[in-house]
Each structure stands twice: as structure tokens, then as C-alpha cells.
Design a protein around this motif. Structure first.
Motif, PDB file in Angstrom:
ATOM      1  N   ILE A   1     -65.985  26.639  62.472  1.00  0.00           N
ATOM      2  CA  ILE A   1     -65.772  28.250  62.266  1.00  0.00           C
ATOM      3  C   ILE A   1     -66.330  28.133  60.741  1.00  0.00           C
ATOM      4  O   ILE A   1     -65.648  27.583  60.326  1.00  0.00           O
ATOM      5  CB  ILE A   1     -64.638  28.032  62.712  1.00  0.00           C
TER       6      ILE A   1
ATOM      7  N   ASN B   1     -59.617  36.395  60.715  1.00  0.00           N
ATOM      8  CA  ASN B   1     -58.679  35.626  61.335  1.00  0.00           C
ATOM      9  C   ASN B   1     -57.163  36.943  61.621  1.00  0.00           C
ATOM     10  O   ASN B   1     -56.594  36.297  61.759  1.00  0.00           O
ATOM     11  CB  ASN B   1     -58.366  34.376  61.201  1.00  0.00           C
TER      12      ASN B   1
ATOM     13  N   ARG C   1     -66.869  37.986  71.707  1.00  0.00           N
ATOM     14  CA  ARG C   1     -65.737  36.690  72.285  1.00  0.00           C
ATOM     15  C   ARG C   1     -65.376  35.883  70.475  1.00  0.00           C
ATOM     16  O   ARG C   1     -66.564  35.925  69.195  1.00  0.00           O
ATOM     17  CB  ARG C   1     -66.474  35.822  72.603  1.00  0.00           C
ATOM     18  N   LYS C   2     -64.165  36.291  70.283  1.00  0.00           N
ATOM     19  CA  LYS C   2     -63.930  35.891  68.888  1.00  0.00           C
ATOM     20  C   LYS C   2     -63.739  33.592  68.744  1.00  0.00           C
ATOM     21  O   LYS C   2     -63.573  33.217  70.425  1.00  0.00           O
ATOM     22  CB  LYS C   2     -63.016  35.689  68.999  1.00  0.00           C
ATOM     23  N   TYR C   3     -64.026  33.111  67.987  1.00  0.00           N
ATOM     24  CA  TYR C   3     -64.583  31.791  67.845  1.00  0.00           C
ATOM     25  C   TYR C   3     -63.543  30.744  69.061  1.00  0.00           C
ATOM     26  O   TYR C   3     -64.116  30.239  69.763  1.00  0.00           O
ATOM     27  CB  TYR C   3     -64.672  31.237  66.198  1.00  0.00           C
ATOM     28  N   ASN C   4     -62.660  30.705  68.763  1.00  0.00           N
ATOM     29  CA  ASN C   4     -61.125  31.008  69.103  1.00  0.00           C
ATOM     30  C   ASN C   4     -61.415  30.409  70.867  1.00  0.00           C
ATOM     31  O   ASN C   4     -61.300  29.220  71.844  1.00  0.00           O
ATOM     32  CB  ASN C   4     -59.862  30.832  68.670  1.00  0.00           C
ATOM     33  N   ARG C   5     -61.430  32.017  71.326  1.00  0.00           N
ATOM     34  CA  ARG C   5     -61.080  31.961  72.722  1.00  0.00           C
ATOM     35  C   ARG C   5     -62.423  31.658  73.312  1.00  0.00           C
ATOM     36  O   ARG C   5     -62.471  31.065  73.999  1.00  0.00           O
ATOM     37  CB  ARG C   5     -61.171  33.842  72.800  1.00  0.00           C
TER      38      ARG C   5
ATOM     39  N   GLU D   1     -64.871  29.147  71.849  1.00  0.00           N
ATOM     40  CA  GLU D   1     -64.631  27.682  72.127  1.00  0.00           C
ATOM     41  C   GLU D   1     -63.706  26.657  73.026  1.00  0.00           C
ATOM     42  O   GLU D   1     -63.636  25.985  74.013  1.00  0.00           O
ATOM     43  CB  GLU D   1     -63.942  27.410  71.048  1.00  0.00           C
ATOM     44  N   ARG D   2     -62.491  27.915  74.187  1.00  0.00           N
ATOM     45  CA  ARG D   2     -61.881  27.194  74.979  1.00  0.00           C
ATOM     46  C   ARG D   2     -62.375  27.666  76.718  1.00  0.00           C
ATOM     47  O   ARG D   2     -62.228  26.912  77.062  1.00  0.00           O
ATOM     48  CB  ARG D   2     -60.468  28.601  75.623  1.00  0.00           C
TER      49      ARG D   2
ATOM     50  N   THR E   1     -67.851  21.753  66.917  1.00  0.00           N
ATOM     51  CA  THR E   1     -68.187  22.875  67.405  1.00  0.00           C
ATOM     52  C   THR E   1     -69.983  23.528  67.312  1.00  0.00           C
ATOM     53  O   THR E   1     -69.906  24.152  65.639  1.00  0.00           O
ATOM     54  CB  THR E   1     -67.108  23.909  67.812  1.00  0.00           C
TER      55      THR E   1
END
Length: 701
Positions: A216, A222, A241-245, A247-248, A293
Motif C-alpha cells: 500500500i 485513506n 476495490r480499495k486496497y484493504n478490501r 486484500e481481504r 502484498t
């Protein structure tokens, strides 16, 4: 508390319905749809859908890098072709023909700095981002197809400029790939590949494009209203898609005709796109590699078959630059890249944001100052909303005027909520007040002002744009600080514990003051705890908005000021006074030495000004009772010592005495001893002339 409990109950019910519906109905349907799309592609080509190659070549996988590499060291791992244009500088690595070294010459890192913004960095460096264009095979394809680690040979040109493209070549089995890379005056690279089949059998190939982000980025905003991360358009539909989503979730796939895929930040975009509207399979993916990641945004075209001795020509594009809306829209029209301007996060209210952006840039072109353009746009939007605001503020003025009466009803019927509600409704009817009239006109304005806020937030033109005075960058926070008296004291607070991150500049403080002033014009909440919370909100928002971009704080402050001016005029027109009036009256009294007016005393209830105040009791007394009470009050006043010593000039007019010989309860004078009563002589009555009878006719007595 009852209303709060009901709201929380409704929210809980909605979530209890929405979450299971999303998990057990929507998600399985989407998975089934993706499986059907993949099956359709497989049935059409007779083969499995092509995949993009692995993220890295075996020779330079992150696990072998031993941490982040120095940028110069990473650039030296491959032979390179220099890029020199008015807008771009950098190089292309011959290993994989990667676009992994690019600087934006029109944008500096900071105000007053000569260092250009670095957009693309080679693999293995901190925050690496790069784009790759290649081929993947299906039936009969040889090994060594152009991929992330393919070593290309230069056969034409040495430096990529706007006037001179470069030509690369690669041979894989019986296939010869000849690649011509060109760049325009802005940020678009055009990659034209010619593939010749020198073998004896047909070969099916699919072209792909991929943008990769390692980890990231450190400069990510953010912020919840802004999208940063993988983004693309497939079949005319925007996906992101945002990075955190990501990645999940791991991955996301879509199929459609034409589009583009990329990775975006607040101001910059790196994207790859096919040169036509062929069917593509788009994919977002997050994978772990070498302890970090890797975020990937890619597309794969439908396979093309190359007959023996034949050749095909394929065109694709790589965009790497700023999200300048005119430039993005030009590439939409000239190069046919669909909806490229959707890389700018217009938000859910795009039908407002887009026109606002056009007006904002128009005012910017006229004035040459982006801050002034924000002020003009805010005023322009306020004009059509003026009638709605008038209705809302007029209703608020009436609600504030009857505030003491409402408080009296609450106290009188505190234990009987039903009776309290009935009395409130009667009060609304008598005063002709609609409690919802102050809220309903404001509701349609919420998306408008949120869209205006979003427009200011995402505008590239605000970056490093000066305003007036100490604001030299509207995209950065206010540089002044309360802790050193806005620069009067010779020290800096940056890095100090607790206060270093909250500088509290002049504009955030002005915003807090205008928020308090606007709040003081509204009817106060009936609950004391709510009043305390609302009184504390301006301080909270002052600290919250202090690290925001100066353009946003200037917008909020100016918008609050315009609202205050309009609301204050309307409320004064209705005869109500506000906390601002009370404060001004107290200051005036202190400066002139005069006593503070009653309405401005601390703790005075909000309501009508003394000149237009109405009695607290709205019910009009009966006519007879009013006369009796008036006489009673006059008589009692006359008997007081103050009245006895008063000068004759102000003695009230004599009242009609009670009937002699009768004692009444309504006349206080009749209750006094007869001796004193006899001293008062009634006014002499004029004799009434007796009416003569009409003359009798002759002959009658």
C-alpha cells in the motif's frame, strides 16, 4: 432517549436483514454469474479462459531481493530505453518491456521544490508500481511468449520522444513479435505489436495488460469519500476495490466488451487498455509474495488465432500521468478508451459533481485563483437554494420564538407525556408552525453540498494552488499554528508530542467560530445533555478539520458564513434574537457602560425581542373576566404606598364605583369600611328629559 432508542432499533433491523441477504443471496448469485461467464468464454473458444502469467520472474522474485532495493540499483538490473518528453522523463526496461521508471515533469513534490513527482518505480523498490504489456498462449503456443521477464532487443530508435518512437523485437519459437512504442505530448503510450507465425500450425494467442502495486503506498489519503486502489471499466461499467478490501477478498473478476484497468491515487493514474472494444476478462487480485502484498489490476483479451505464414497486428495503450479531466476526456474521444474520466472519483452524486467541476474550472480560468473560484461557485449554488433556505430558516425562527412556551409545557406536564404531546400540537396549531418545515427544505440540499465538497476535494487544480496571504497550497493544511501564536513566537511545533499533529491554523479556527455562530441561530435542543453536546461540537470539528486541505476548510468557512448571513436576516425579520445578538448586546453594554438588556442576560430564554414579545399564555381571557381583572389590578395598584406617593399627573383615571348599598367581590373598593366609601361621591348624573306623548286626536281624552 425514546427517539434514540427507536433509531437504533431501526438500524439494527435493517442490518439484520441486509447482512444475511448480502451473504446468502447476493454473494452466491455473483459467484454463479462469474462461473457462467467463465463457462461462456470456455465454450466460445473451446479452451480454458487464458490467465495472466505469474507476478514475477524466477530470477528477481521479491523473496530473493532481501528487502527493498535502492532505486538506482533496481534500475541498473536491466538495459533501458530513455523517455524524454515535455511531460515525462524516465525509461523503459527491456526486461519485460516494463514501464517502471517515470517522473511527471509538470508536477513538483512540494511547493518551491524542483523535484518532480515520481509515478512509476521498478520492481523491488519501496512502493514499486509498474505496467506490463504481453501475450499469453492457449492452443499450440510455444514457450517464451512475451511476459514480465522477456528480454526484448532494440531494433529501431534509442530514445523515446514525442517525435521518435522505438522498435523492439522478440522471437519465441516460430513466432516473431515486433513492438513499436510511441508517446504523445501528454501521458499516453501506444504499443503496437505485429505477430508473425513462421510455423506450420495455427497458434491461438491472447494479449494482456497489467498494472502492479507492491504494498500500500505511503502517501495514500485513506479517506472514506475517496477511492484509491485498483480501478477499471469493463463493458461500460466502473469497478473498483480499495486496497484493504481487496486484500481481504483476494480477487474480483468481470467480463465485457472493451474497457481499461489500472491503479489510482488521489491525483495520479496508471492504466492499461486494449486498442479496441474486443471482449476482455478483467481481474483484480491481491497475493502475498516475498513477505509483501502485491495488488494487481489486469485484463486479458479474447484469444486470436494466427494461421501458418500469417500475421496479426494488435494495439494497446498504457496511461501514466495525472488525472487531468480535459486530458482524460480527450483520450476518450480520440483513442476510444471508454469512460477514462471515471478515474476521477466523482462519487455517487456524479450528476451534481460533474457540473460543479465544470463551473469550478470555468471560474478558475476567469479569475486565475482557485480559492476565489471556490467562493464564487459556493455563492452561485446558494442562489437557487435561497427559497428553500428561507422556508427552513423562517420555520426555525418561529420554533425559537415559542421556545419558552414549549419549555413551560414540558415542565407543566412532565409526568404526562400524552398530555404534553397534545399541548405541543395545540401550540403548533395556534402559532401556525410546522415542526418539519425547518428540516424538509434542507434535505434536498445535503447531496448538493456534499457533491460540492467532493468536487473541491478531488480537483487536481487545487494541488499547489495559492490563495491569499499565508495559504500557498490549497491542497495542504493551513500552515499556521495556534501554539506559536500563528508565527509570532520564534519556534515551530512540528513533531511535538500530542500537539504537533494538530496545528490549529487560522482557517480551522475561523471555521469553528462560524460553526458556533450558525449553531446559535438554530433552536436549542430541549434536552440539557444534547445542548451540552451540541455546544461542544464546534470545538471537536475545529480539531478534526485542522489537518484537512485548506481548500476544504475555506469552503466550509465560507459556506457557514453565507448561511449565517441569510439565516440571521430572516430571524431578525421575524423578531427573534439569537446568541449572536446577546453577545453583541453584552459587548456594547460593556463598551458604553450601559446596563445589559434583559434579553441578553446570561441564562435568558431564547425567544422574541422585547419590542415584539408576546405574552407567555396564548389563551385569550374572556371579555368579562379581563375587565374585572383589569379593574382589580388598578385598584390594588392604587392602594400601594408607591401609588400614594406618586404625582397627580400620573394618577389613573377614576373607575366607575360599585352600586351603592351592595358589596361585591370583584370590586376591592366595596370591601373597605362604609365610612371611607362614603367619602367618594359618585359622578352626578344628568337629568333625563322626559319624552312627551304624542298629541291625541281630536275627540279623545
Amino acid at each position: 432517549m425514546g427517539d434514540t432508542r427507536n433509531i437504533l432499533l431501526v438500524v439494527a433491523i435493517v442490518l439484520a436483514i441486509f447482512i444475511p441477504y448480502q451473504l446468502f443471496i447476493v454473494e452466491p448469485m455473483m459467484a454463479e454469474q462469474r462461473a457462467a461467464e467463465e463457462a461462456a468464454i470456455e465454450a466460445e473458444t473451446g479452451e480454458a479462459a487464458p490467465e495472466t502469467p505469474g507476478a514475477f520472474g524466477a530470477e528477481d522474485a521479491p523473496s530473493a531481493l532481501g528487502g527493498f532495493a535502492d532505486r538506482d540499483e533496481a534500475l541498473a538490473r536491466s538495459e533501458r530505453i530513455d523517455i524524454r518528453t515535455p511531460a515525462l522523463e524516465g525509461s523503459i526496461a527491456l526486461n519485460g518491456a516494463r514501464f517502471d521508471d517515470l517522473r511527471l515533469m509538470r508536477y513538483d513534490v512540494a511547493v518551491g521544490s524542483d523535484e518532480p513527482v515520481t509515478l512509476l518505480s521498478p520492481q523491488g523498490t519501496h512502493g514499486a508500481q509498474y505496467a506490463i504489456d504481453g501475450w499469453t498462449g492457449t492452443a499450440g503456443a510455444p514457450e517464451g511468449l512475451p511476459g514480465p521477464s522477456t528480454r526484448w532487443q532494440v531494433v529501431g530508435g534509442s530514445t523515446l520522444t514525442q517525435e521518435t518512437p522505438v522498435t523492439l523485437e522478440h522471437v519465441a519459437g516460430d513466432l516473431t513479435f515486433r513492438r513499436v512504442i510511441a508517446v504523445d505530448e501528454d501521458y499516453l503510450f501506444t504499443v503496437t505489436d505485429t505477430v508473425t507465425n513462421n510455423g506450420e500450425g495455427a497458434v491461438s494467442l491472447s494479449r494482456f495488460g497489467v498494472v502492479r502495486q507492491e504494498g500500500i503506498p505511503d502517501d495514500i489519503t485513506n479517506f472514506f469519500i475517496l477511492h484509491e486502489g485498483p480501478i477499471g471499466v469493463v463493458g461500460g461499467s466502473l469497478i473498483d476495490r480499495k486496497y484493504n478490501r481487496l486484500e481481504r477478498d483476494g480477487s474480483l473478476e468481470r467480463t465485457g466488451a472493451g474497457g481499461w484497468m489500472g491503479v489510482t491515487s488521489k491525483y495520479w493514474l496508471t492504466a492499461v487498455a486494449p486498442g479496441d472494444d474486443a471482449e476482455i476478462r478483467a481481474r483484480f487480485e491481491a497475493r502475498q509474495s516475498g513477505g509483501r502484498t502485491i495488488f494487481e489490476s489486469s485484463y486479458v483479451r479474447t484469444a486470436e488465432t494466427i494461421a501458418p505464414g500469417a500475421a496479426i497486428t494488435s494495439v494497446s495503450h498504457v496511461y501514466a500521468g495525472s488525472k487531468s479531466v480535459p486530458i482524460l476526456q480527450r483520450y476518450q474521444e480520440e483513442q476510444g478508451i471508454p469512460r477514462l474520466d471515471m478515474a476521477v472519483d466523482w462519487g455517487n452524486f456524479w450528476f451534481f459533481t460533474r457540473p460543479f467541476f465544470w463551473l469550478l474550472t470555468t471560474f478558475y480560468d476567469w479569475t486565475g485563483n482557485f480559492g476565489v473560484a471556490i467562493l464564487l461557485l459556493t455563492v452561485l449554488i446558494k442562489i437557487p437554494l435561497f427559497p428553500l433556505n428561507n422556508r427552513a430558516f423562517a420555520s426555525m425562527a418561529k420554533m425559537r420564538a415559542v421556545g419558552p412556551k414549549m419549555q413551560e409545557i414540558r415542565e407543566r406536564f412532565e409526568s404526562d407525556k400524552q398530555r404534553q404531546s397534545q399541548e405541543m400540537m395545540e401550540l403548533y396549531k395556534r402559532e401556525k408552525i410546522n415542526p418539519l418545515a425547518g428540516c424538509l427544505p434542507i434535505l434536498p440540499q445535503i447531496p448538493i453540498f456534499f457533491a460540492l465538497y467532493k468536487t473541491v476535494f478531488v480537483s487536481l487544480e487545487a494541488r499547489h494552488a495559492p490563495f491569499f496571504g499565508w495559504i500557498q497550497d490549497l491542497s495542504a493544511p493551513d500552515p499556521t499554528s495556534l501554539w506559536n501564536l500563528f508565527g509570532l513566537l520564534p519556534y515551530q511545533v512540528d513533531g511535538l508530542w500530542l500537539i504537533g499533529d494538530y496545528q490549529l491554523g487560522i482557517w480551522p479556527i475561523l471555521m469553528g467560530i462560524t460553526m458556533w455562530a450558525q449553531q446559535s441561530l438554530n433552536p436549542p435542543p430541549p434536552d440539557p445533555m444534547q445542548r451540552r453536546i451540541f455546544a461542544f461540537l464546534p470545538i471537536v470539528f475545529t480539531f478534526i478539520l485542522s489537518p484537512f486541505a485548506a481548500a476544504l476548510v475555506v469552503y466550509w468557512t465560507w459556506n457557514n458564513f453565507l448561511t449565517i448571513a441569510q439565516q440571521y436576516v430572516i430571524m431578525r425579520r421575524h423578531g427573534t434574537y439569537t446568541e449572536v445578538d446577546k453577545l453583541a448586546a453584552r459587548l456594547h453594554a460593556r463598551m458604553t457602560g450601559k446596563p445589559v438588556p434583559e434579553f441578553a442576560l446570561p441564562g435568558a430564554a431564547p425567544g422574541l425581542t422585547p419590542a415584539t414579545a408576546k405574552p407567555a399564555n396564548d389563551v385569550k381571557p374572556a371579555r368579562g373576566k379581563a375587565k374585572a381583572d383589569t379593574a382589580k389590578d388598578a385598584a390594588v395598584t392604587a392602594d400601594t404606598p408607591e401609588a400614594a406617593n406618586a404625582p397627580e399627573a400620573v394618577t389613573p383615571a377614576p373607575k366607575k364605583p360599585a352600586t351603592p348599598g351592595k358589596r361585591t367581590t370583584t370590586n376591592p373598593a366595596a370591601k373597605k369600611p362604609r365610612a371611607k366609601a362614603a367619602t367618594k361621591k359618585p359622578a352626578a348624573k344628568k337629568p333625563v328629559a322626559r319624552r312627551k306623548p304624542p298629541a291625541s286626536p281630536e275627540g279623545e281624552s
